[in-house]
Design an enzyme around this catalytic site. Structure first.
Site, short mmCIF file in Angstrom:
data_model
loop_
_atom_site.label_atom_id
_atom_site.label_comp_id
_atom_site.label_asym_id
_atom_site.label_seq_id
_atom_site.Cartn_x
_atom_site.Cartn_y
_atom_site.Cartn_z
CE LYS A 78 -8.11 69.28 44.45
NZ LYS A 78 -8.77 69.01 45.74
CB SER A 153 -12.41 68.07 45.04
OG SER A 153 -11.41 68.48 45.96
CB SER A 177 -10.99 66.64 48.67
OG SER A 177 -12.32 67.09 48.66
#
Length: 494
Positions: A78, A153, A177
């Site tokens: 990420k 997210s 997330s």
């Protein structure tokens, strides 16, 4: 050789260990998958094609290293985690083209374990969102239905795992997330106990809430990745100096005989959520609980009475911490700077105005407000007190049960654009996940089937006591074996 990217991380690791697959072949298969799927799903912000292939070739020449449990396995990170050989933007224009001089500890540990980092995943800007629609660069699509969101997210991480672009990915979880995109994209994701995994090198959103965790296609896959990234780190003052158990052994072991599963009424009869829980989500999760009972588990009703205050408490604390953490992005030391500004104050204001997106600005403003003189006691202090009550609820519940179970989200993945005009409705997507972050406890999402109406993945969320990841993995692995795994995403078939 059959399509390598359809295999689990464990299967690929075993092929690499036997010499039936080279690291270069593993990396090339993922790069080919990226070429085929990325135009459809937009899950990635940067692909380190040449670097990854060069690393793989060098590893093949040196030979397989049995001391490295992830030797030759391609993974994706990420974009909230620093990587020394790739940009780290946090999905924001204010960090466009920022190249960190060091790896985050979790990334470094993956590399030390032999993993090859091939790309950085898209995300909601500074991890602020539940759909990956807040990225400054692109909107990621769900591989199961390209018209729907992948969650957020860490939506890029969930989508790239589901689409077969890699065998595992790292996400971050501030209020759900990891678990939300895992649920929406039909993969497994785990948020460890706060302090289990070092946050050094994670660009902070809410420092007392953020945690790094793995996402992959099977429970054993995430167990192996979690094993690699866990442990005390002197560079992180919040890192727990606690022994790391054998998570892989936990994911391979045992039955559910005698396991007590707590079912909180606030999660299964959620009248407080606007619109309630979709029936297809409830049906799939109830079927999973029935499967657990078939395997010898018993269910126990428990109560988490302060859950109804979790959304308000979480967003006060998270936005307050965000307003403080994001103050460092001022256009002075690194990141975007507005060159047209003529004074220092104008440069600050203009750089942040142009560099941050609407959702980030919204949270900074609210966070600054709740911390301001005259409002701190009314908002932030009260939220901190509620946080303690929420943690106490969990501690009382674990006196009656070993793990707690409930839906990961009230709905399956929703259409792109459906909630962008209503931030509050978007915030409510986190209703089932944020309590664990407030309490600092571990949780994971396990795919338990497809919704009868939407034909989209449904995730069952498992909660554990502090540093109780072993029991979560053991429970999830037993359920996974009984229920089975999801097939290839519908949106990519054909």
């Amino acid at each position: 050789m059959q399509d390598i990217t359809s295999k689990t991380l464990i299967e690929v690791r075993d092929l690499l260990a036997k010499g039936e697959l080279t690291a270069e072949q593993a990396v090339q298969s993922c790069l080919d998958s990226i070429d085929a799927t990325e135009p459809k799903i937009n899950a990635l912000l940067h692909v380190a094609r040449d670097t990854a292939l060069a690393t793989a070739k060098a590893m093949d020449q040196a030979g397989y290293d049995p001391e490295k449990p992830l030797w030759g396995v391609p993974v994706i990170i990420k974009d909230a985690l620093t990587t020394k050989d790739m940009p780290t933007t946090c999905g924001s224009r204010i960090l466009e083209n920022f190249n960190p001089p060091f790896d985050a500890t979790a990334v470094d540990k993956l590399r030390q374990a032999g993993a090859i980092v091939i790309a950085k995943a898209n995300m909601d800007e500074f991890a602020m969102g539940s759909s990956t629609e807040n990225s400054a660069y692109k909107t990621t699509s769900n591989p199961w239905d390209l018209s729907r969101v992948p969650g957020g997210s860490s939506g890029g991480s969930g989508a790239c795992v589901s689409a077969g672009q890699c065998f595992g990915a790292l996400g971050t979880d501030t209020g759900g997330s990891i678990r939300l995109p895992a649920s929406f994209c039909g993969c497994v994701g785990i948020k460890p106990t706060y302090g289990r995994v070092s946050r050094y090198g994670l660009v902070a959103y809410g420092s007392s809430l953020d945690q790094i965790g793995p996402m992959a296609r099977s429970v054993e896959d995430v167990a192996l990745m979690l094993q690699a990234i866990s442990g005390h780190d002197p560079k992180d003052s919040t890192s727990a100096d606690t022994p790391v158990p054998d998570f892989v052994a936990a994911a391979q072991a045992g039955s559910l005989e005698g396991l007590r599963i707590g079912l909180p009424e606030e999660y299964w009869n959620n009248a407080d959520h606007k619109g309630g829980i979709d029936s297809e989500v409830l049906d799939a999760c109830r079927a999973a609980i029935t499967a657990a009972e078939k395997l010898g588990a018993t269910t126990v009703p428990v109560s988490l009475p302060h859950t109804k205050y979790a959304i308000a408490a979480y967003y006060i604390i998270a936005m307050a911490e965000a307003s403080s953490n994001l103050a460092r992005f001022d256009g002075v030391r690194y990141g975007f700077r507005d060159k047209d500004a003529s004074t220092l104050l104008e440069m600050y204001r203009s750089s942040r105005t142009k560099g941050f997106g609407d959702e980030v600005k919204r949270r900074i403003i609210i966070g600054t407000y709740v911390l301001s003189s005259g409002y701190y006691d009314a908002y932030y202090r009260k939220a901190a007190q509620v946080r303690r009550l929420i943690r106490d609820d969990f501690q009382k519940a674990y006196e009656q049960c070993d793990v707690i179970a409930g839906p990961s989200c009230p709905t399956t993945a929703f259409p792109v654009g459906q909630m962008t005009a209503d931030p509050l409705q978007m915030y409510l997507m986190d209703i089932f996940t944020i309590s664990l972050n407030l309490a600092g406890l571990p949780g994971m999402s396990l795919p338990v089937g497809l919704g009868a109406d939407s034909n989209m993945p449904v995730g069952l969320q498992l909660f554990g006591p502090a540093f109780g990841e072993e029991q979560l993995l053991r429970t999830a692995a037993s359920l996974e074996k009984e229920i089975g795994v999801l097939g290839k995403p519908n949106g990519l078939v054909g």
